[in-house]
Scaffold this active site. Sequence first.
Site, PDB file in Angstrom:
ATOM      1  N   ARG A   1       5.488 -31.796  13.113  1.00 42.17           N
ATOM      2  CA  ARG A   1       6.691 -32.554  12.729  1.00 42.17           C
ATOM      3  C   ARG A   1       7.488 -31.815  11.654  1.00 42.17           C
ATOM      4  NH1 ARG A   1       9.199 -34.176   8.214  1.00 42.17           N
ATOM      5  NH2 ARG A   1       7.166 -34.631   7.300  1.00 42.17           N
TER       6      ARG A   1
ATOM      7  N   ASN B   1       5.890 -26.431   4.617  1.00 41.75           N
ATOM      8  CA  ASN B   1       4.811 -27.060   3.874  1.00 41.75           C
ATOM      9  C   ASN B   1       3.714 -26.020   3.659  1.00 41.75           C
ATOM     10  OD1 ASN B   1       2.736 -29.480   3.388  1.00 41.75           O
ATOM     11  ND2 ASN B   1       4.842 -30.220   3.498  1.00 41.75           N
TER      12      ASN B   1
ATOM     13  N   CYS C   1      12.776 -28.613   5.494  1.00 36.57           N
ATOM     14  CA  CYS C   1      13.514 -29.851   5.755  1.00 36.57           C
ATOM     15  C   CYS C   1      14.979 -29.490   5.972  1.00 36.57           C
ATOM     16  CB  CYS C   1      13.373 -30.824   4.589  1.00 36.57           C
ATOM     17  SG  CYS C   1      14.428 -32.284   4.788  1.00 36.57           S
TER      18      CYS C   1
HETATM   19  P1  HMG Z   1      22.821 -43.127  10.972  1.00 33.09           P
HETATM   20  O1  HMG Z   1      23.391 -42.017  11.765  1.00 33.09           O
HETATM   21  O2  HMG Z   1      23.109 -43.081   9.528  1.00 33.09           O
HETATM   22  O3  HMG Z   1      23.427 -44.476  11.455  1.00 33.09           O
HETATM   23  O4  HMG Z   1      21.241 -43.187  11.218  1.00 33.09           O
HETATM   24  P2  HMG Z   1      23.037 -45.576  12.530  1.00 33.09           P
HETATM   25  O5  HMG Z   1      21.808 -46.292  12.084  1.00 33.09           O
HETATM   26  O6  HMG Z   1      24.274 -46.373  12.669  1.00 33.09           O
HETATM   27  O7  HMG Z   1      22.768 -44.824  13.930  1.00 33.09           O
HETATM   28  C1  HMG Z   1      23.655 -43.908  14.528  1.00 33.09           C
HETATM   29  C2  HMG Z   1      23.203 -43.605  15.949  1.00 33.09           C
HETATM   30  O8  HMG Z   1      21.838 -43.177  15.951  1.00 33.09           O
HETATM   31  C3  HMG Z   1      23.243 -44.834  16.847  1.00 33.09           C
HETATM   32  O9  HMG Z   1      23.462 -44.375  18.168  1.00 33.09           O
HETATM   33  C4  HMG Z   1      21.836 -45.371  16.749  1.00 33.09           C
HETATM   34  O10 HMG Z   1      21.474 -46.159  17.863  1.00 33.09           O
HETATM   35  C5  HMG Z   1      21.025 -44.096  16.728  1.00 33.09           C
HETATM   36  P3  HMG Z   1      24.942 -44.434  18.828  1.00 33.09           P
HETATM   37  O11 HMG Z   1      25.327 -45.873  18.767  1.00 33.09           O
HETATM   38  O12 HMG Z   1      25.816 -43.549  17.968  1.00 33.09           O
HETATM   39  O13 HMG Z   1      24.711 -43.891  20.203  1.00 33.09           O
HETATM   40  N1  HMG Z   1      19.736 -44.264  16.050  1.00 33.09           N
HETATM   41  C6  HMG Z   1      18.571 -43.882  16.599  1.00 33.09           C
HETATM   42  N2  HMG Z   1      18.264 -43.292  17.765  1.00 33.09           N
HETATM   43  C7  HMG Z   1      16.958 -43.044  17.999  1.00 33.09           C
HETATM   44  N3  HMG Z   1      15.975 -43.338  17.105  1.00 33.09           N
HETATM   45  C8  HMG Z   1      16.254 -43.915  15.934  1.00 33.09           C
HETATM   46  C9  HMG Z   1      17.602 -44.208  15.646  1.00 33.09           C
HETATM   47  N4  HMG Z   1      18.206 -44.770  14.582  1.00 33.09           N
HETATM   48  C10 HMG Z   1      19.504 -44.798  14.851  1.00 33.09           C
HETATM   49  N5  HMG Z   1      15.267 -44.183  15.071  1.00 33.09           N
HETATM   50  C11 HMG Z   1      19.067 -42.435  10.525  1.00 33.09           C
HETATM   51  C12 HMG Z   1      20.275 -43.308  10.197  1.00 33.09           C
HETATM   52  C13 HMG Z   1      18.068 -42.554   9.418  1.00 33.09           C
HETATM   53  C14 HMG Z   1      18.452 -42.932  11.827  1.00 33.09           C
HETATM   54  C15 HMG Z   1      19.540 -40.975  10.701  1.00 33.09           C
HETATM   55  O14 HMG Z   1      20.220 -40.593   9.534  1.00 33.09           O
HETATM   56  C16 HMG Z   1      18.418 -39.999  10.960  1.00 33.09           C
HETATM   57  O15 HMG Z   1      17.769 -40.068  12.003  1.00 33.09           O
HETATM   58  N6  HMG Z   1      18.191 -39.038  10.040  1.00 33.09           N
HETATM   59  C17 HMG Z   1      17.195 -37.997  10.222  1.00 33.09           C
HETATM   60  C18 HMG Z   1      16.394 -37.862   8.968  1.00 33.09           C
HETATM   61  C19 HMG Z   1      15.255 -36.885   9.157  1.00 33.09           C
HETATM   62  O16 HMG Z   1      14.572 -36.897  10.168  1.00 33.09           O
HETATM   63  N7  HMG Z   1      15.027 -36.000   8.133  1.00 33.09           N
HETATM   64  C20 HMG Z   1      13.949 -35.069   8.138  1.00 33.09           C
HETATM   65  C21 HMG Z   1      12.625 -35.762   7.909  1.00 33.09           C
HETATM   66  S1  HMG Z   1      12.357 -36.200   6.191  1.00 33.09           S
HETATM   67  C22 HMG Z   1      11.534 -34.816   5.532  1.00 33.09           C
HETATM   68  O17 HMG Z   1      11.432 -33.818   6.182  1.00 33.09           O
HETATM   69  C23 HMG Z   1      10.908 -34.938   4.172  1.00 33.09           C
HETATM   70  C24 HMG Z   1       9.383 -35.104   4.218  1.00 33.09           C
HETATM   71  O18 HMG Z   1       8.782 -34.016   4.900  1.00 33.09           O
HETATM   72  C25 HMG Z   1       8.814 -35.195   2.798  1.00 33.09           C
HETATM   73  C26 HMG Z   1       9.283 -34.060   1.875  1.00 33.09           C
HETATM   74  O19 HMG Z   1       9.116 -32.882   2.197  1.00 33.09           O
HETATM   75  O20 HMG Z   1       9.841 -34.421   0.831  1.00 33.09           O
HETATM   76  C27 HMG Z   1       8.985 -36.383   4.974  1.00 33.09           C
HETATM   77 MG    MG Z   2       8.278 -32.090   4.036  1.00 36.73          MG
END
Ligand code: HMG
Ligand code: MG
Length: 293
Positions: free
Chosen positions: A18, A252, A243
């Site tokens: 992931r 990581n 990220c």
């Molecule tokens: P959004 O774009 O702000 O707004 O999503 P929304 O909620 O209005 O959704 C927009 C569109 O996405 C809509 O579709 C929703 O249905 C769809 P449309 O009507 O335009 O066709 N949608 C989804 N589709 C599938 N699965 C879902 C989903 N949710 C909405 N779950 C949201 C907000 C959070 C979903 C978006 O901003 C997002 O997916 N962001 C990605 C964030 C991410 O994955 N970041 C990387 C992981 S975090 C990380 O790496 C850190 C970590 O490792 C720890 C560290 O290192 O610190 C964990």
């Molecule tokens: Mg991370």
Amino acid sequence: MPQIIKSNRVRLFEVGPRDGLQNQSAQISTDQKIELVDLLSECGMDHIEVTSFVSPKWIPQLCDGAQVLAGIQRRAGIAYTALTPNLKGYARARDAGVDEVAVFAAASQSFSQKNIHCSIGQSLERFAPILAAAKKDGIAVRAYVSCVVACPYEGAIAPTDVARISKALFDMGCYQISLGDTIGAGSPQTISAMLKAVVDVVGPQHLAGHYHDTGDRALANIEESLRFGLRTFDSAVAGLGGCPYAPGAKGNVDTGLVVRRLSKLGFETGVDLHKLAQAERLALILKQKGLAV
Ligand code: HMG
Ligand code: MG
């Protein structure tokens, strides 16, 4: 400070499929993702974070999470997990048969806005229905807190902010809080200052270290965390990843390096380095593929 855990058993939470693959610029095939998870299943970790169920618009790299989960050979004793940002993601993950999910928040308002398009407070509101549904479904929920020492947009983060959000997530019912040094800016000094604040409100048995290795200090930060009683660390095979919302962040900390360092320190992980080498070979090919694009 709560009582320090004296156990010499450390659990590794493999996040390469992931955290690693979400950041690859090249298209990695579903079959290769399945092969990577299957090789990791042989190695002896008890958690593998397989994918995320986020918006495919933002992270197209992991849009095939359900197919990956359907294709892997599950081994008894391993929890196959996924990230879920909202109820929609949770429902997709549950339907794909995950054993466990993780919600993800941040200690920095700017990072929260960039990563999940809402404030820290709004993210907690989004997580509440996930916790309620998961409780009904018997699915455990882990939580990440990003930017526990520094944020790519705001700079240094106050340890009290990390403690506050960690406690809020733990009080909501998350069984473990994984503390993310998202950009690998931490040092033993800053990790120590952060942990001093956090272990006062969430016991070290409920904490994990998730340290990116940008500054080549992740192993030193793990050693510091061991002194605070942490016994769970996230790592990525061959140090895959980063990220997408933290520009320049390295992957990581490398699973193999963690296993070797812990073993030298007298800690057991149960990870078979010989089997890990096979997963590393594939991870390195995928890493090269990503770099080539
Ligand atoms: P959004 O774009 O702000 O707004 O999503 P929304 O909620 O209005 O959704 C927009 C569109 O996405 C809509 O579709 C929703 O249905 C769809 P449309 O009507 O335009 O066709 N949608 C989804 N589709 C599938 N699965 C879902 C989903 N949710 C909405 N779950 C949201 C907000 C959070 C979903 C978006 O901003 C997002 O997916 N962001 C990605 C964030 C991410 O994955 N970041 C990387 C992981 S975090 C990380 O790496 C850190 C970590 O490792 C720890 C560290 O290192 O610190 C964990
Ligand atoms: Mg991370």
